[in-house]
Design a protein around this motif. Sequence first.
Motif, short mmCIF file in Angstrom:
data_model
loop_
_atom_site.label_atom_id
_atom_site.label_comp_id
_atom_site.label_asym_id
_atom_site.label_seq_id
_atom_site.Cartn_x
_atom_site.Cartn_y
_atom_site.Cartn_z
N SER A 540 0.84 -1.20 0.00
CA SER A 540 0.00 0.00 0.00
C SER A 540 0.87 1.25 0.00
O SER A 540 2.06 1.21 0.36
N GLN A 541 0.26 2.37 -0.38
CA GLN A 541 0.99 3.63 -0.38
C GLN A 541 1.43 4.00 1.04
O GLN A 541 2.53 4.54 1.23
N ASP A 542 0.59 3.72 2.03
CA ASP A 542 0.97 4.01 3.41
C ASP A 542 2.19 3.20 3.82
O ASP A 542 3.11 3.71 4.47
N ASN A 543 2.20 1.93 3.42
CA ASN A 543 3.36 1.09 3.75
C ASN A 543 4.62 1.56 3.04
O ASN A 543 5.72 1.57 3.62
N LEU A 544 4.48 1.96 1.78
CA LEU A 544 5.64 2.47 1.04
C LEU A 544 6.19 3.74 1.69
O LEU A 544 7.41 3.91 1.82
N LYS A 545 5.29 4.63 2.09
CA LYS A 545 5.72 5.88 2.73
C LYS A 545 6.43 5.58 4.05
O LYS A 545 7.48 6.16 4.35
N GLN A 546 5.84 4.67 4.83
CA GLN A 546 6.46 4.34 6.12
C GLN A 546 7.79 3.64 5.93
O GLN A 546 8.75 3.85 6.70
N ALA A 547 7.90 2.80 4.90
CA ALA A 547 9.17 2.11 4.63
C ALA A 547 10.26 3.10 4.25
O ALA A 547 11.41 2.98 4.69
N ARG A 548 9.90 4.12 3.42
CA ARG A 548 10.89 5.14 3.07
C ARG A 548 11.37 5.89 4.31
O ARG A 548 12.58 6.15 4.46
N GLN A 549 10.45 6.21 5.21
CA GLN A 549 10.83 6.90 6.43
C GLN A 549 11.73 6.02 7.30
O GLN A 549 12.71 6.49 7.88
N ALA A 550 11.41 4.73 7.37
CA ALA A 550 12.23 3.81 8.17
C ALA A 550 13.63 3.68 7.59
O ALA A 550 14.62 3.57 8.33
N VAL A 551 13.74 3.68 6.24
CA VAL A 551 15.05 3.63 5.61
C VAL A 551 15.87 4.86 5.98
O VAL A 551 17.07 4.77 6.31
N GLU A 552 15.23 6.03 5.94
CA GLU A 552 15.93 7.26 6.32
C GLU A 552 16.38 7.21 7.78
O GLU A 552 17.50 7.61 8.13
N ASP A 553 15.51 6.70 8.65
CA ASP A 553 15.87 6.61 10.07
C ASP A 553 17.01 5.61 10.29
O ASP A 553 17.88 5.82 11.13
N LEU A 554 17.00 4.52 9.53
CA LEU A 554 18.09 3.56 9.61
C LEU A 554 19.40 4.19 9.17
O LEU A 554 20.45 4.00 9.80
N GLN A 555 19.36 4.98 8.11
CA GLN A 555 20.57 5.67 7.64
C GLN A 555 21.09 6.63 8.71
O GLN A 555 22.30 6.74 8.92
N LEU A 556 20.18 7.31 9.40
CA LEU A 556 20.60 8.21 10.48
C LEU A 556 21.24 7.41 11.61
O LEU A 556 22.25 7.83 12.20
N ALA A 557 20.65 6.26 11.93
CA ALA A 557 21.23 5.42 12.98
C ALA A 557 22.62 4.95 12.60
O ALA A 557 23.53 4.88 13.44
N GLU A 558 22.82 4.64 11.29
CA GLU A 558 24.13 4.17 10.84
C GLU A 558 25.17 5.28 10.85
O GLU A 558 26.37 5.03 10.99
#
Length: 559
Positions: A540-558
């Motif tokens: 779903s679009q909601d899942n895609l949007k949340q996944a993109r945000q989680a990727v960005e947060d993971l990059q910040l954590a790294e």
Amino acid sequence: MMRFSSALRFCFGLLLGCLISVAVPALWPDAGVTAPPSDASMLAQSSEPDVLLRQGRAAYEAGEMASAVQQLQGAAQAYGERGEPLNQAIALNYLSLAQQQQGQWREAEAVIKESLDLIGVPSATARDDRQRLFAAALTTRGQLQLAVGQAEAAFESWQEAERRYERLGDVEGRWGSQLNQARALEALGLYRRSCDQLLERLTGGGLSCDGLAADDPDVRTRQREELLAAIELQPDSRLKAMALRSLGNQLRLLGQLDFSKDTLHQGLAVAQRLESPGDIALSLLNLGHTYQGLSQQARNYNRPSDAEPLADLALGYYEQAARRGDDPSVTVQAQLSLIRMWVKSQREAEAVALFPEVRDRLSALPVGKLAIQGRIQLACSLLGCDRIGAQDEQPRIGLDRAMLRELLETSVQQAEGFGEPRLTAVAIGRLGTFYEASGDWERARELTEEAIALSGEQPDLAYQWQWQLGRILQARHEQTAVQEADAGAILAYEKAYTILNGLRGDLASLDSSVQFDFRDRVEPVYRQFIDLLLRGDNPSQDNLKQARQAVEDLQLAEL
């Protein structure tokens, strides 16, 4: 009300190499810090209760706690019958300490309360002997409060004890109270404040933990040189050895591993000059923790050629601590650390060979935090709790898993009897991890949801159990051969992910080695969450949007 950083409590477990999220306090009091006064002038001379008291004290100092309890109960009763309340209070003070050693927490609490009631709150003009006895009873009460998880109450008891010792001009008593306060602050997760308290004691002010860890190398070097010079001026004593050991621990928890190592070596040198076996063993144990942290730091910075020798040094210090520790608590902590490191380095046979001895040592300890947490750590090391979370291959151990289940079931029973919700949440949550590893999804889910309820608003625990619940729900869902994400699993992962983002913000000002440990431990949560959100042919679009945000947060954590 004191508040602590959940992120710091989280990292405390990482840097000590524990697989559980609660710190293990020292349940055995350091001599000279918690012992009640033994001034002969405070006792009636040469009578039956005096003999019982001396015998009880001797048994206590020899570690013969059952005999100590019997003798001290007799002394307290006899003094009461003779109408000597201060002498009775002294006997009760020692009795409470002996009962604490045996894990008789409720009895110890009742006894120290009776001791304090007999003494009463001395006025400013009260005799010195009453003031000193009151301070000693407060110290014993603080020891009990810390042991049963009431760290804030322990801090307040030791603050009041310090005020009484200051009024008496008792430098050693005041110093001991300050060291005890630092222990309470550490248990509360207030590591910088605990560190500053120790620096105040060692240097008389002017230095801070922030200065010791300053980004400016000139400031950092100058403050460290000032600290070392101030320490050299202090005469050798057990209190000095304890202060250096505590400071070394605080520096490790704050990520200052090299300076932690140097400080702990200084504390070890003092203990060796004093020929104090207990202090030597504790220094060796904590050096093992710091060298283990240095080894992990080398791996974080991709220096494997440095990591292995540092790991070998950590193992060597643990082995020395296990051999030299007269205190069974030190021996078992060193052996638990050995088992964890052996499993991590794929030396499972050595870990399995030591398992029966460590299990028996834990059974011989009094029921309390150390015994409960030790069982959890032993089971988790051999079960591979961290690998289960990361969905890596579990350790291959030639050990009946039923024995690990029994360890965890015992820890749950004892934690529930101990009456501390946080400890109970960890025990129940790890029993849930066991059933997750066994594929018993329903039992794993029930236990994990119970752990979540007990964890309440403690994010460093809550994220672990939400993550575990997400793994369990998704694994159960996939048993039906359906590869799409389970809605309940996504919700649990989302809760864990939200909690972790808040914890990551708390870490921003900490040393990079602490942040690396945080990143390595939580990275699987982000990756597994992203994977679930992208499951199926048409997310779903909601899942895609949340996944993109989680990727960005993971990059910040790294970063």
